[in-house]
Design a protein around this motif. Structure first.
Motif, PDB file in Angstrom:
ATOM      1  N   GLY A  53       0.827-130.119 -12.746  1.00  0.00           N
ATOM      2  CA  GLY A  53       1.010-131.495 -13.177  1.00  0.00           C
ATOM      3  C   GLY A  53       1.948-131.643 -14.367  1.00  0.00           C
ATOM      4  O   GLY A  53       2.511-132.710 -14.591  1.00  0.00           O
ATOM      5  N   GLU A  54       2.118-130.577 -15.128  1.00  0.00           N
ATOM      6  CA  GLU A  54       2.966-130.618 -16.325  1.00  0.00           C
ATOM      7  C   GLU A  54       4.392-130.148 -16.043  1.00  0.00           C
ATOM      8  O   GLU A  54       5.281-130.369 -16.846  1.00  0.00           O
ATOM      9  N   ARG A  55       4.611-129.481 -14.908  1.00  0.00           N
ATOM     10  CA  ARG A  55       5.931-128.911 -14.630  1.00  0.00           C
ATOM     11  C   ARG A  55       7.031-129.964 -14.652  1.00  0.00           C
ATOM     12  O   ARG A  55       8.082-129.744 -15.238  1.00  0.00           O
ATOM     13  N   GLU A  56       6.788-131.091 -13.995  1.00  0.00           N
ATOM     14  CA  GLU A  56       7.817-132.136 -13.945  1.00  0.00           C
ATOM     15  C   GLU A  56       8.087-132.687 -15.346  1.00  0.00           C
ATOM     16  O   GLU A  56       9.231-132.945 -15.705  1.00  0.00           O
ATOM     17  N   ARG A  57       7.043-132.823 -16.144  1.00  0.00           N
ATOM     18  CA  ARG A  57       7.212-133.303 -17.526  1.00  0.00           C
ATOM     19  C   ARG A  57       8.067-132.329 -18.333  1.00  0.00           C
ATOM     20  O   ARG A  57       8.961-132.739 -19.080  1.00  0.00           O
ATOM     21  N   VAL A  58       7.826-131.035 -18.157  1.00  0.00           N
ATOM     22  CA  VAL A  58       8.595-130.014 -18.873  1.00  0.00           C
ATOM     23  C   VAL A  58      10.043-130.015 -18.386  1.00  0.00           C
ATOM     24  O   VAL A  58      10.980-129.961 -19.190  1.00  0.00           O
ATOM     25  N   GLU A  59      10.239-130.093 -17.069  1.00  0.00           N
ATOM     26  CA  GLU A  59      11.608-130.108 -16.527  1.00  0.00           C
ATOM     27  C   GLU A  59      12.370-131.344 -17.002  1.00  0.00           C
ATOM     28  O   GLU A  59      13.545-131.250 -17.340  1.00  0.00           O
ATOM     29  N   GLN A  60      11.713-132.485 -17.044  1.00  0.00           N
ATOM     30  CA  GLN A  60      12.358-133.712 -17.531  1.00  0.00           C
ATOM     31  C   GLN A  60      12.711-133.571 -19.010  1.00  0.00           C
ATOM     32  O   GLN A  60      13.791-133.975 -19.444  1.00  0.00           O
ATOM     33  N   ALA A  99      14.371-124.942 -28.998  1.00  0.00           N
ATOM     34  CA  ALA A  99      13.322-125.518 -28.155  1.00  0.00           C
ATOM     35  C   ALA A  99      13.588-125.223 -26.682  1.00  0.00           C
ATOM     36  O   ALA A  99      12.676-124.855 -25.936  1.00  0.00           O
ATOM     37  N   LEU A 100      14.841-125.367 -26.263  1.00  0.00           N
ATOM     38  CA  LEU A 100      15.190-125.073 -24.870  1.00  0.00           C
ATOM     39  C   LEU A 100      14.927-123.612 -24.530  1.00  0.00           C
ATOM     40  O   LEU A 100      14.410-123.306 -23.447  1.00  0.00           O
ATOM     41  N   ASN A 101      15.276-122.714 -25.447  1.00  0.00           N
ATOM     42  CA  ASN A 101      15.010-121.290 -25.213  1.00  0.00           C
ATOM     43  C   ASN A 101      13.519-121.052 -25.004  1.00  0.00           C
ATOM     44  O   ASN A 101      13.118-120.314 -24.104  1.00  0.00           O
ATOM     45  N   ALA A 102      12.709-121.662 -25.833  1.00  0.00           N
ATOM     46  CA  ALA A 102      11.258-121.496 -25.720  1.00  0.00           C
ATOM     47  C   ALA A 102      10.748-122.045 -24.393  1.00  0.00           C
ATOM     48  O   ALA A 102       9.920-121.417 -23.723  1.00  0.00           O
ATOM     49  N   LEU A 103      11.245-123.197 -23.991  1.00  0.00           N
ATOM     50  CA  LEU A 103      10.796-123.804 -22.734  1.00  0.00           C
ATOM     51  C   LEU A 103      11.338-123.051 -21.514  1.00  0.00           C
ATOM     52  O   LEU A 103      10.654-122.931 -20.504  1.00  0.00           O
ATOM     53  N   GLU A 104      12.558-122.532 -21.622  1.00  0.00           N
ATOM     54  CA  GLU A 104      13.145-121.781 -20.507  1.00  0.00           C
ATOM     55  C   GLU A 104      12.386-120.484 -20.249  1.00  0.00           C
ATOM     56  O   GLU A 104      12.294-120.041 -19.113  1.00  0.00           O
ATOM     57  N   GLN A 105      11.852-119.875 -21.276  1.00  0.00           N
ATOM     58  CA  GLN A 105      11.115-118.625 -21.108  1.00  0.00           C
ATOM     59  C   GLN A 105       9.864-118.819 -20.269  1.00  0.00           C
ATOM     60  O   GLN A 105       9.387-117.886 -19.653  1.00  0.00           O
ATOM     61  N   LEU A 106       9.350-120.035 -20.241  1.00  0.00           N
ATOM     62  CA  LEU A 106       8.155-120.313 -19.460  1.00  0.00           C
ATOM     63  C   LEU A 106       8.456-120.382 -17.974  1.00  0.00           C
ATOM     64  O   LEU A 106       7.671-119.934 -17.161  1.00  0.00           O
ATOM     65  N   GLY A 107       9.583-120.961 -17.627  1.00  0.00           N
ATOM     66  CA  GLY A 107       9.900-121.284 -16.249  1.00  0.00           C
ATOM     67  C   GLY A 107       9.792-120.147 -15.266  1.00  0.00           C
ATOM     68  O   GLY A 107       8.740-119.915 -14.671  1.00  0.00           O
ATOM     69  N   PRO A 108      10.853-119.405 -15.036  1.00  0.00           N
ATOM     70  CA  PRO A 108      10.878-118.411 -13.971  1.00  0.00           C
ATOM     71  C   PRO A 108       9.795-117.346 -14.084  1.00  0.00           C
ATOM     72  O   PRO A 108       9.212-116.968 -13.085  1.00  0.00           O
ATOM     73  N   ALA A 109       9.498-116.880 -15.276  1.00  0.00           N
ATOM     74  CA  ALA A 109       8.496-115.827 -15.417  1.00  0.00           C
ATOM     75  C   ALA A 109       7.148-116.295 -14.883  1.00  0.00           C
ATOM     76  O   ALA A 109       6.480-115.585 -14.143  1.00  0.00           O
TER      77      ALA A 109
END
Length: 150
Positions: A53-60, A99-109
């Protein structure tokens, strides 16, 4: 702002290690909306995975941050700001990058981990089905030794 100052600021923004030691801004205005950026990033990073439910919020949020980064960088490139404003814009861009670096680290891993977990669960279900279908598992005991030694 002098041309050499503008170039220095732009070079600083694009420097590979620019985010090392940089802090995520407490609050930032992105696309006209005030965001508590630091608390948002820490809230998301605190979890092991980003809930569906949070993925779309994070991607936006990432899309908006990228847009804001470009706009702030362009303001420096245009040169229509004072050096002090340019300095503040550069600091904000570096904070956005952090902030983007921190959020990007969450994605693919996390997505890879979820896929691996799902694949493992699927394999276990498949093996259980095959054992039952082939008569190698007693449905009551769960030992996988039904019918042996009788």
């Amino acid at each position: 702002m002098q041309e050499f100052e503008r170039k220095q600021l732009l070079e600083r923004i694009e420097r590979e290690g620019a985010t090392v030691g940089a802090e995520i801004p407490d609050e930032i205005t992105v696309q006209g909306e005030d965001i508590d950026l630091r608390s948002f990033v820490f809230e998301i990073k605190r979890r092991d995975t980003v809930p569906a439910g949070e993925r779309e919020r994070v991607e936006q949020a990432k899309r908006n941050l990228r847009r804001e980064r470009i706009e702030r960088k362009e303001r420096i490139e245009d040169g229509g700001v004072s050096y002090e404003e340019g300095e503040a814009l550069a600091e904000a861009v570096i904070g956005i990058d952090r902030a983007l670096n921190a959020l990007e680290q969450l994605g693919p891993a996390n997505l890879e981990q979820e896929a691996k977990t799902q694949e493992t669960a699927d394999q276990k279900r498949w093996m259980k089905f095959l054992r039952k279908a082939l008569g190698h598992e007693d449905a009551d005991s769960g030992t996988g030794r039904a019918g042996r030694g009788r």
